[in-house]
Scaffold this active site. Structure first.
Site, short mmCIF file in Angstrom:
data_model
loop_
_atom_site.label_atom_id
_atom_site.label_comp_id
_atom_site.label_asym_id
_atom_site.label_seq_id
_atom_site.Cartn_x
_atom_site.Cartn_y
_atom_site.Cartn_z
N SER A 416 0.82 -1.22 0.00
CA SER A 416 0.00 0.00 0.00
C SER A 416 0.84 1.26 0.00
O SER A 416 0.34 2.33 -0.30
CB SER A 416 -0.87 0.08 1.25
OG SER A 416 -1.44 -1.14 1.57
N HIS A 437 -1.40 -2.29 -6.94
CA HIS A 437 -2.04 -1.95 -5.67
C HIS A 437 -3.56 -2.07 -5.79
O HIS A 437 -4.21 -1.20 -6.36
CB HIS A 437 -1.63 -0.53 -5.25
CG HIS A 437 -2.21 -0.11 -3.94
ND1 HIS A 437 -2.46 1.20 -3.63
CD2 HIS A 437 -2.60 -0.84 -2.86
CE1 HIS A 437 -2.98 1.26 -2.41
NE2 HIS A 437 -3.07 0.04 -1.93
N GLU A 449 -4.12 0.68 -8.73
CA GLU A 449 -3.00 1.59 -8.96
C GLU A 449 -1.85 0.74 -9.49
O GLU A 449 -1.39 -0.17 -8.80
CB GLU A 449 -2.56 2.28 -7.66
CG GLU A 449 -3.35 3.52 -7.32
CD GLU A 449 -2.81 4.25 -6.08
OE1 GLU A 449 -2.93 5.47 -6.02
OE2 GLU A 449 -2.27 3.58 -5.16
N ASN A 487 -3.35 6.86 -1.28
CA ASN A 487 -3.11 6.93 0.16
C ASN A 487 -2.31 8.16 0.56
O ASN A 487 -2.44 8.67 1.66
CB ASN A 487 -2.41 5.65 0.65
CG ASN A 487 -3.38 4.48 0.73
OD1 ASN A 487 -4.60 4.67 0.78
ND2 ASN A 487 -2.85 3.27 0.73
N1 LIG Z 1 -6.07 -4.70 3.80
C1 LIG Z 1 -6.14 -3.68 2.94
O1 LIG Z 1 -7.11 -2.92 2.96
C2 LIG Z 1 -5.05 -3.49 1.92
C3 LIG Z 1 -5.33 -2.71 0.79
C4 LIG Z 1 -4.35 -2.59 -0.19
C5 LIG Z 1 -3.13 -3.17 -0.01
N2 LIG Z 1 -2.87 -3.90 1.10
C6 LIG Z 1 -1.54 -4.51 1.22
O2 LIG Z 1 -1.67 -5.88 0.92
C7 LIG Z 1 -0.70 -6.62 1.65
C8 LIG Z 1 -1.40 -7.70 2.42
O3 LIG Z 1 -2.34 -7.11 3.29
P1 LIG Z 1 -3.53 -7.94 3.93
O4 LIG Z 1 -4.48 -6.94 4.49
O5 LIG Z 1 -4.03 -8.93 2.99
O6 LIG Z 1 -2.79 -8.66 5.14
P2 LIG Z 1 -3.20 -10.00 5.88
O7 LIG Z 1 -2.51 -9.98 7.17
O8 LIG Z 1 -4.69 -10.17 5.87
O9 LIG Z 1 -2.61 -11.15 4.97
C9 LIG Z 1 -1.24 -11.37 4.80
C10 LIG Z 1 -1.06 -12.86 4.62
O10 LIG Z 1 0.25 -13.11 4.14
C11 LIG Z 1 0.73 -14.30 4.75
N3 LIG Z 1 2.17 -14.29 4.71
C12 LIG Z 1 3.02 -13.55 5.44
N4 LIG Z 1 4.30 -13.81 5.07
C13 LIG Z 1 4.24 -14.71 4.09
C14 LIG Z 1 5.20 -15.35 3.28
N5 LIG Z 1 6.50 -15.12 3.47
N6 LIG Z 1 4.79 -16.24 2.36
C15 LIG Z 1 3.48 -16.48 2.19
N7 LIG Z 1 2.52 -15.88 2.91
C16 LIG Z 1 2.90 -15.01 3.84
C17 LIG Z 1 0.15 -14.28 6.14
O11 LIG Z 1 0.08 -15.57 6.69
C18 LIG Z 1 -1.23 -13.66 5.89
O12 LIG Z 1 -2.21 -14.66 5.69
C19 LIG Z 1 0.04 -5.61 2.50
O13 LIG Z 1 1.19 -5.21 1.83
C20 LIG Z 1 -0.94 -4.47 2.60
O14 LIG Z 1 -0.31 -3.24 2.83
C21 LIG Z 1 -3.82 -4.07 2.07
#
Ligand SMILES: NC(=O)c1ccc[n+]([C@@H]2O[C@H](COP(=O)([O-])OP(=O)(O)OC[C@H]3O[C@@H](n4cnc5c(N)ncnc54)[C@H](O)[C@@H]3O)[C@@H](O)[C@H]2O)c1
Length: 692
Positions: A416, A437, A449, A487
Site C-alpha cells: 500500500s 495496488h 493503482e 493513500n
Molecule cells: N487490507 C487492505 O485494505 C489493503 C489494501 C491494499 C493493499 N494492502 C496490502 O496488501 C498486503 C497484504 O495485506 P492484507 O491486508 O491482505 O494482510 P493479511 O494480514 O490479511 O494477509 C497477509 C497474509 O500473508 C501471509 N504471509 C506472510 N508472510 C508470508 C510469506 N513469506 N509467504 C506467504 N505468505 C505469507 C500471512 O500468513 C497472511 O495470511 C500488504 O502489503 C498491505 O499493505 C492491504
C-alpha cells in the site's frame, strides 16, 4: 443499393425498403447519421414502389447512442427530433432491426419506429443517467408507454442494458430474430405487417399503461424510498423519475416539454459536466505517453499470489473469475485453509444472490490451487505478493522469488505504501518488478493503482495495464511515492480530521460534513469500519493518540462493537459519550480550548490539502495527469462522481479560491498548508489543472 450519404444506404427487397447505417465504430447519432436518416426516410417514403421500411445497421451494433463529442457544440445537420418525427409519421410501417446495442438516442430512434425486431444477443437501454443526464429525445415519454412506469423507472435510473429476451417479454421488441438472420427476419416481419394490414403503431399514442398508473403516486414515492441510498446526492435519477411522472400525468406533448426542460437543466449543470468528464477521464487513464499501444506484452496464462489474507484471496478471485489458473501460497496450512474458505464463502454468497451458479463456483475454486511452497510459483507468468506490509518480509519474499520464478515473468507487489524501488533491489531483475495496488475488497473494488518503479520495463507496464482491463479494473499508472497517489492524498485528509477533533469538532460533525459532500462515509466511520488496530501494536501503545486510547480500551471499531462510535447489534453507529470524554481529556492535557468549528472550515481543512497534495504529485510527476488522480479518488475512495474528483472539483470552484484558503490556513497553522508551487503557478495564471 444507392448511397444516401457516406454513412447511409437505401436498398430494396421488392416492396420493402432497407435503410442501412454504417458509421463505425458504433453508429452513433452524429450529424451525418442524422442527415442520412432524414434523407433516407424521405426518399423511401416518396418511392411509390416501397410499402414498408426496415432500419438496420452494419457493423457490430445498432445505433449505440448520441455522439457525445457533439455535446456543448453548436448543432449541425438534421435535428434528432426531425428525424424521429419523420419516422413516426411515416405513412408506411417502419421496422427497427436491432443487433448489438440500441442505447440512448439509438433506442429513442427505435421507439419512434412502428415495430422492433431484435436478435437475442441485442440489448436495449437508456444509460443517460450515468452521464448525469436523462434521455432527452422522447425516451422518458415513450418507454413507459410500452413497458409501463415501473420498468421504465428501473431502466432510466439504472441505465441497465436489457437483453433481447427480456425486451421481448416487456414488449419493448415485437419479435426475436434468430442470431445472424436479422436482416431477412426483419424483412419477413415487414411483409407480415403488410399482409396482416397491421396498424402503424405509434408508441406516443399507446396510453393504456400510463393511464393505468395515473393517480397512483405511491408508485413513485415507493421507488424513491427504495432507492434513496443509491441516488443520494445525484440529480439525474430524480430528474429521470420526474420525467416518468410526467409521462403518467401529462399528455404526450406536454410530457415532451417537461423532458426537454429537465434535460436542459441537467446538461448545463455541474453534475453532468463532472460525470461526462469522468467518462472521458476513465478512457484517458489507459493511455501512457511513453508506452505506446504497440508496446509488446507478456502472455499471462498462469498467475501466482503470495499470502491468502484479506488481499491475497480477493486478488486471486479476480483471475479465477476470468478463467486464469492461480496458485496461492501461504506459510502455514491453517492460514491457507482459512484463506481458501473465505474465497469459497465469497463465491457462494454471490451464488446465493443468483449472480453465479454453483457450477461456476466449483469451476472457479478448481482454478485456485493452494500451496505452502513458493516453488509452486516457478512457472507463473505473473506473481503478486500480498504478505504483511513490512519491508524486510517483502524483500525476503522477492529475493526468494528471484531464484525460483522463470525468467520473463512479472513480479508484482500489492504493497500500500512501501518503496517499490527498494523491494526491486532484492532481485537481479528490477525491470520486471512493479506495484499492483488493489483496494479492499480486492474482488469488488474497481481501482488498481499500477505503480511504475524506476527500472520497470515498458512491456511490464503495458502487460499490467492489459491484465487490469482483462479483470475488469480501472487502472491508473502512478509513480513510487509514500502511499502512491491515493493513500498519499488520503493522509492529508486523515491528518486534518484528527486535528479538527482535537480543536473542538466532534468526529460525527466531521463525518457529517464529508458524508453530505457525497462520500459514502466520513473518516471516523471509515476508521471504525476498517478497524482502528490496523498497524497498532499493543506493546508499543503509549496512549499518545486518540486511537491508542480507544484501542487500549478495546474499542477497535465495528468489529468490537465500539470505536469512535458506539454500535448496536445491527452495527448502527451512535455518537459515543466515551469518545467525547476521551477527546475532552486530551484537550485538557494539551491545554487546548475547544472552539466551535464551522462546517465550511471542516470541509476546506479536509479537502484543500488533498488538492494541494495532488498538485505536488503532479509536480513530482508521480501521476501522468490530473484526471488520473480523480480516477483514483472516485474508484478507490468513494469521492462522489458527480463532483468529478478532487482536481476537477478544484477547477470548478477556482484554484485562486483554494490557494487563498490554503494561505490563510498556513498563516494560522503552518507548514502543513504550504501551497504547492504548481497550485500557486496555475492560480496566478488563471488556469486550471484541466489545462495542464
Ligand atoms: N487490507 C487492505 O485494505 C489493503 C489494501 C491494499 C493493499 N494492502 C496490502 O496488501 C498486503 C497484504 O495485506 P492484507 O491486508 O491482505 O494482510 P493479511 O494480514 O490479511 O494477509 C497477509 C497474509 O500473508 C501471509 N504471509 C506472510 N508472510 C508470508 C510469506 N513469506 N509467504 C506467504 N505468505 C505469507 C500471512 O500468513 C497472511 O495470511 C500488504 O502489503 C498491505 O499493505 C492491504
Amino acid at each position: 443499393m444507392s448511397a444516401i450519404n457516406d454513412v447511409t444506404d437505401l436498398a430494396n427487397d421488392g416492396e420493402i425498403a432497407i435503410l442501412t447505417l454504417n458509421s463505425p465504430p458504433v453508429n452513433a447519432l452524429s450529424a451525418p447519421v442524422r442527415d442520412g436518416l432524414a434523407d433516407g426516410f424521405k426518399k423511401a417514403i416518396a418511392d411509390a414502389n416501397t410499402k414498408a421500411i426496415v432500419l438496420i445497421c452494419d457493423g457490430k451494433t445498432f445505433i449505440a447512442g448520441a455522439d457525445i463529442s457533439e455535446f456543448g457544440k453548436a448543432p449541425k445537420g438534421a435535428s434528432l427530433f426531425d428525424v424521429q418525427n419523420g419516422i413516426e409519421n411515416s405513412p408506411k410501417p417502419v421496422i427497427a432491426a436491432i443487433h448489438g446495442t440500441a442505447l440512448g438516442g439509438g433506442l429513442e430512434v427505435a421507439l419512434t419506429c412502428h415495430y422492433r425486431v431484435a436478435v437475442p444477443s441485442a440489448r436495449c437501454g437508456l444509460p443517460e443517467v450515468n452521464l448525469g443526464l436523462l434521455p432527452g429525445a422522447g425516451g422518458t415519454q415513450r418507454l413507459p408507454r410500452i413497458v409501463g412506469p415501473q420498468k421504465a423507472l428501473e431502466m432510466v435510473t439504472s441505465g441497465q442494458h436489457v437483453p433481447g429476451k427480456q425486451c421481448l417479454e416487456m414488449g419493448l421488441v415485437d419479435e426475436l430474430a434468430p442470431e445472424g438472420k436479422l436482416r431477412e427476419s426483419a424483412i419477413a416481419f415487414a411483409r407480415k405487417v403488410l399482409a396482416e394490414k397491421r396498424p402503424l403503431k405509434k408508441v406516443r399514442d399507446s396510453n393504456e399503461k400510463v393511464e393505468a398508473a395515473r393517480g397512483h403516486a405511491e408508485i413513485f414515492a415507493n421507488f424513491r424510498k427504495e432507492n434513496a441510498r443509491k441516488f443520494r446526492g445525484f440529480l439525474a435519477p430524480e430528474y429521470n423519475i420526474r420525467c416518468i411522472e410526467a409521462a403518467v400525468n401529462e399528455p404526450f406533448e406536454q410530457g415532451l416539454k417537461t423532458e426537454r426542460k429537465l434535460f436542459l437543466e441537467l446538461v448545463t449543470g455541474s453534475q453532468s459536466a463532472a460525470q461526462r468528464y469522468v467518462f472521458f477521464a476513465e478512457r484517458q487513464a489507459w493511455k501512457i505517453p511513453d508506452v505506446p499501444d504497440d508496446t509488446p506484452t507478456i502472455p499471462v496464462n498462469k498467475v501466482g499470489v503470495i499470502g491468502a489474507g484479506t488481499m491475497g484471496g480477493g486478488i486471486a478471485m479476480n483471475f479465477a473469475n476470468v478463467g486464469l489458473p492461480v496458485a496461492i501460497v501461504e506459510t502455514k496450512q491453517d492460514a491457507l485453509d482459512r484463506g481458501l474458505s473465505v474465497i469459497r464463502k465469497n463465491y457462494e454468497n454471490t451464488a446465493k444472490r443468483g449472480r453465479l451458479t454453483m457450477d461456476d463456483v466449483e469451476k472457479r475454486m478448481a482454478l485456485i490451487k493452494g500451496s505452502l511452497a513458493l516453488e509452486d510459483l516457478a512457472d507463473s507468468d505473473l506473481v503478486i505478493e500480498a504478505v504483511f506490509e513490512n519491508m524486510d518480509v517483502k524483500k525476503d519474499v522477492f529475493g526468494k522469488l528471484d531464484k525460483i520464478v522463470k525468467q520473463g515473468a512479472i513480479l508484482a507487489t500489492n504493497s500500500s505504501a512501501l518503496n517499490i524501488d527498494e523491494i526491486a533491489t532484492a532481485t537481479k531483475r528490477p525491470e520486471v518488478v512493479i506495484g499492483l495496488h488493489f483496494f479492499s475488497p480486492a474482488n469488488v473494488m474497481r481501482l488498481l493503482e499500477v505503480v511504475r518503479a524506476d527500472k520497470t520495463s515498458k512491456p511490464v507496464i503495458a502487460t499490467s495495464m492489459q491484465i487490469a482491463k482483462k479483470i475488469g479494473k480501472i487502472a491508473a499508472l502512478v509513480g513510487v511515492t509514500p502511499g502512491f497517489v491515493g493513500n498519499r492524498i488520503l493522509a492529508q485528509r486523515q491528518r486534518e480530521a484528527q486535528k479538527l477533533v482535537l480543536e473542538g469538532a466532534t468526529p460525527w460533525a466531521v463525518d457529517k460534513v464529508l458524508y453530505d459532500f457525497g462520500f459514502p462515509m466520513g473518516p471516523f466511520a471509515m476508521s471504525d469500519l476498517a478497524g482502528l488496530d490496523i498497524g497498532w501494536i499493543k506493546e508499543k501503545s503509549k496512549g499518545e493518540t486518540i486511537r491508542d486510547v480507544l484501542c487500549e480500551m478495546d474499542r477497535r471499531g465495528q468489529k468490537t462493537g465500539a470505536g469512535y462510535y458506539d454500535y448496536d447489534e445491527n452495527r448502527n453507529a451512535k455518537p459515543s459519550p466515551v469518545t467525547e470524554k476521551i477527546l475532552a481529556d486530551f484537550r485538557a492535557k494539551k491545554g487546548i480550548n475547544a472552539r466551535t468549528i464551522s462546517d465550511e472550515e471542516i470541509l476546506e481543512r479536509c479537502i484543500y490539502p488533498m488538492i494541494n497534495e495532488g498538485a505536488k504529485i503532479l509536480e513530482e510527476k508521480k501521476a501522468i495527469r490530473a484526471s488520473d488522480i480523480d480516477i483514483v479518488w472516485i474508484n478507490g475512495y468513494g469521492w462522489p462522481v458527480y463532483r468529478g474528483g478532487p482536481m476537477f472539483w478544484a477547477d470548478t470552484i477556482g484554484l485562486d479560491k483554494v490557494l487563498a484558503a490554503m494561505k490563510t490556513f498556513e498563516a494560522k497553522m503552518g507548514e502543513a498548508f504550504k501551497p504547492a508551487a504548481l497550485l500557486e503557478k496555475l492560480a496566478a495564471e488563471g488556469k486550471r489543472f484541466g489545462d495542464l
